[in-house]
Scaffold this motif. Structure first.
Motif, mmCIF file in Angstrom:
data_model
loop_
_atom_site.group_PDB
_atom_site.id
_atom_site.type_symbol
_atom_site.label_atom_id
_atom_site.label_comp_id
_atom_site.label_asym_id
_atom_site.label_seq_id
_atom_site.Cartn_x
_atom_site.Cartn_y
_atom_site.Cartn_z
ATOM 1 N N PHE A 294 0.851 -1.190 0.000
ATOM 2 C CA PHE A 294 0.000 0.000 0.000
ATOM 3 C C PHE A 294 0.887 1.240 0.000
ATOM 4 N N GLU A 295 0.795 2.005 -1.040
ATOM 5 C CA GLU A 295 1.727 3.117 -1.283
ATOM 6 C C GLU A 295 1.674 4.185 -0.199
ATOM 7 N N ASN A 296 0.489 4.559 0.253
ATOM 8 C CA ASN A 296 0.349 5.662 1.208
ATOM 9 C C ASN A 296 0.359 5.218 2.660
ATOM 10 N N LEU A 297 0.501 3.935 2.898
ATOM 11 C CA LEU A 297 0.478 3.425 4.263
ATOM 12 C C LEU A 297 1.833 3.631 4.937
ATOM 13 N N GLN A 298 1.808 4.123 6.168
ATOM 14 C CA GLN A 298 3.039 4.350 6.922
ATOM 15 C C GLN A 298 2.993 3.556 8.220
ATOM 16 N N SER A 299 4.172 3.239 8.738
ATOM 17 C CA SER A 299 4.247 2.484 9.987
ATOM 18 C C SER A 299 5.161 3.192 10.976
ATOM 19 N N LEU A 300 4.887 2.964 12.245
ATOM 20 C CA LEU A 300 5.701 3.514 13.325
ATOM 21 C C LEU A 300 5.675 2.496 14.450
ATOM 22 N N SER A 301 6.828 2.160 14.995
ATOM 23 C CA SER A 301 6.856 1.111 16.017
ATOM 24 C C SER A 301 7.801 1.475 17.156
ATOM 25 N N TYR A 302 7.392 1.080 18.355
ATOM 26 C CA TYR A 302 8.219 1.221 19.550
ATOM 27 C C TYR A 302 8.215 -0.133 20.238
ATOM 28 N N ILE A 303 9.309 -0.881 20.077
ATOM 29 C CA ILE A 303 9.420 -2.276 20.482
ATOM 30 C C ILE A 303 8.332 -3.071 19.755
ATOM 31 N N ASP A 304 7.368 -3.665 20.482
ATOM 32 C CA ASP A 304 6.354 -4.487 19.829
ATOM 33 C C ASP A 304 5.027 -3.751 19.670
ATOM 34 N N ASN A 305 4.994 -2.461 19.997
ATOM 35 C CA ASN A 305 3.789 -1.660 19.788
ATOM 36 C C ASN A 305 3.888 -0.957 18.440
ATOM 37 N N VAL A 306 3.019 -1.367 17.524
ATOM 38 C CA VAL A 306 3.111 -0.917 16.132
ATOM 39 C C VAL A 306 1.868 -0.125 15.762
ATOM 40 N N MET A 307 2.085 0.939 15.010
ATOM 41 C CA MET A 307 0.968 1.715 14.498
ATOM 42 C C MET A 307 1.057 1.806 12.983
ATOM 43 N N LEU A 308 0.004 1.403 12.311
ATOM 44 C CA LEU A 308 -0.130 1.594 10.872
ATOM 45 C C LEU A 308 -1.111 2.739 10.658
ATOM 46 N N TYR A 309 -0.749 3.721 9.849
ATOM 47 C CA TYR A 309 -1.660 4.834 9.634
ATOM 48 C C TYR A 309 -1.589 5.325 8.194
ATOM 49 N N ILE A 310 -2.687 5.926 7.765
ATOM 50 C CA ILE A 310 -2.798 6.394 6.388
ATOM 51 C C ILE A 310 -3.512 7.738 6.368
ATOM 52 N N GLU A 311 -3.088 8.617 5.453
ATOM 53 C CA GLU A 311 -3.638 9.967 5.353
ATOM 54 C C GLU A 311 -4.342 10.117 4.006
ATOM 55 N N ARG A 312 -5.655 10.265 4.021
ATOM 56 C CA ARG A 312 -6.439 10.494 2.800
ATOM 57 C C ARG A 312 -7.727 11.220 3.177
ATOM 58 N N ARG A 313 -8.408 11.740 2.149
ATOM 59 C CA ARG A 313 -9.674 12.417 2.396
ATOM 60 C C ARG A 313 -10.809 11.426 2.620
ATOM 61 N N ASN A 314 -10.758 10.301 1.885
ATOM 62 C CA ASN A 314 -11.848 9.332 1.938
ATOM 63 C C ASN A 314 -11.676 8.397 3.138
ATOM 64 N N ILE A 315 -12.532 8.539 4.142
ATOM 65 C CA ILE A 315 -12.415 7.743 5.365
ATOM 66 C C ILE A 315 -12.660 6.267 5.080
ATOM 67 N N ASN A 316 -13.665 5.953 4.279
ATOM 68 C CA ASN A 316 -14.007 4.550 4.003
ATOM 69 C C ASN A 316 -12.860 3.815 3.321
ATOM 70 N N LYS A 317 -12.179 4.485 2.387
ATOM 71 C CA LYS A 317 -11.029 3.864 1.711
ATOM 72 C C LYS A 317 -9.883 3.639 2.699
ATOM 73 N N ASN A 318 -9.690 4.573 3.603
ATOM 74 C CA ASN A 318 -8.640 4.420 4.620
ATOM 75 C C ASN A 318 -8.889 3.192 5.487
#
Length: 370
Positions: free
Chosen positions: A326-350
């Motif tokens: 997924f091109e616009n998907l970003q990840s951020l992790s601190y040890i085993d706590n991971v966050m996947l997040y995406i920035e777009r206008r369309n909430i349903n697509k996100n």
């Protein structure tokens, strides 16, 4: 004057607590649990085995825990043909690394039955430092971890606010390790983090824990910055928060070795990891009883720092697989706590993208025998 009085009391209480922890032996850890958690330790009454049969007797509960949490013992042979001639150079164990691992160890760790605390090790090191330097450097450079260091006691304690306490995997397992073993693990961990700094493929790029100029503050600032930019662009930022350790509750040693080979890790480290994780002996302790020693092939546990680091190496291909999909998907992790997040206008697509990312994570789990 009043503040000095209270500071003096705090200091005395703290010193008393440290002295108590330094003298904890085997079953006395339950007393420590009483002081820190509750006045009452509830006993483990019924435990399910893999066939979902309820077990009452202590030995039956131990067998259920062992089969559910730890993989069975098996020897692993490394295929020499798979090892790359261009593997990452493994730096020598120098005396400064040994000195740092010993002198900067926490003094409040609960001890095993050998009663050897870090205070004793630190004072002994000052007297016979040449012997310490020789032993640790020779053992690590020859890819060997002593058998006595692979023996530990594991205390099983209840986690709070769980619905079904008959499920073995919801319990917290605390490892009582040999302090000399912890020194060896710290030396290897320092070696691995140095390797991670010169090889960006070893850990996920967005892993923030225990890396130079990357901390929990950097992780929070990164997220706040992206959220602010999303607001300025009038987009929507949606996050999926994961505790990866709960999803990947164990690690297959054979698969870990394959990943280390694929990453072109030094054969010395691969052999050390294989020696470190195999032929381990554990004693399970709960309900004021202690089981006789059992041989296991270990899982990856966060109670040991080097095992946590190996766990992060194990799952790093998961992040690249998801983010490249997924091109616009970003990840951020601190040890085993991971966050996947995406920035777009369309909430349903996100939301749809995050759901698909979660499906890929579970598929990766099955394909990699996790």
């Amino acid at each position: 004057m009043w503040n000095s009085y209270h500071d003096a009391i705090k200091l005395i209480k703290n010193q008393f607590w440290i002295n108590f922890l330094n003298n904890v032996k085997e079953k006395e850890v339950f007393q420590t649990y009483k002081f820190t958690k509750s006045c009452l330790i509830e006993k483990l009454l019924l435990i399910q085995n893999l066939q979902k049969e309820l077990k009452i007797k202590f030995n039956e509960k131990c067998k259920a825990f062992l089969k559910a949490i730890y993989s069975s013992f098996s020897k692993i042979q490394i295929n020499e043909e798979l090892l790359s001639n261009e593997s990452i150079q493994w730096s020598r164990v120098i005396k400064e690394k040994i000195k740092h691992a010993i002198n900067f160890s926490a003094l409040r760790k609960a001890l095993k039955s050998d009663d050897m605390s870090f205070i004793i090790i630190q004072r002994t090191y000052k007297t016979i430092l040449k012997i310490f330097n020789l032993v640790y450097s020779d053992l690590i450079e020859n890819d060997y971890h002593l058998k006595m260091w692979r023996e530990d006691t594991r205390i099983i304690l209840k986690k709070s606010d769980k619905l079904n306490y008959s499920i073995s995997k919801i319990y917290r397992i605390i490892m009582l390790l040999n302090c000399l073993d912890k020194v060896a693990e710290k030396i290897i961990a320092v070696q691995l983090f140095y390797t991670a700094e010169i090889n960006d493929k070893l850990l996920n790029f967005d892993q923030m824990k225990d890396r130079k100029q990357r901390s929990v503050i950097d992780a929070v600032l990164n997220l706040v910055h992206d959220a602010q930019m999303t607001k300025n662009w009038k987009n929507t930022l949606i996050c999926l928060l994961l505790n990866v350790k709960k999803v990947f509750d164990h690690v297959v040693l054979k698969q870990l070795i394959k990943i280390l080979i694929k990453l072109k890790i030094s054969v010395n480290l691969i052999n050390w990891v294989k020696c470190f994780l195999q032929n381990r002996i554990i004693d399970l302790a709960f309900n004021d009883e202690c089981q006789k020693s059992k041989k296991i092939s270990t899982e990856i546990s966060q109670d040991s720092f080097i095992l946590l680091l190996l766990f992060l190496i194990y799952i790093q291909y998961l992040f690249s697989k998801i983010c490249t999909k997924f091109e616009n998907l970003q990840s951020l992790s601190y040890i085993d706590n991971v966050m996947l997040y995406i920035e777009r206008r369309n909430i349903n697509k996100n939301v749809k993208i995050l759901k698909n990312a979660a499906k890929i994570a579970f598929t990766w789990t099955e394909n990699n025998a996790v």
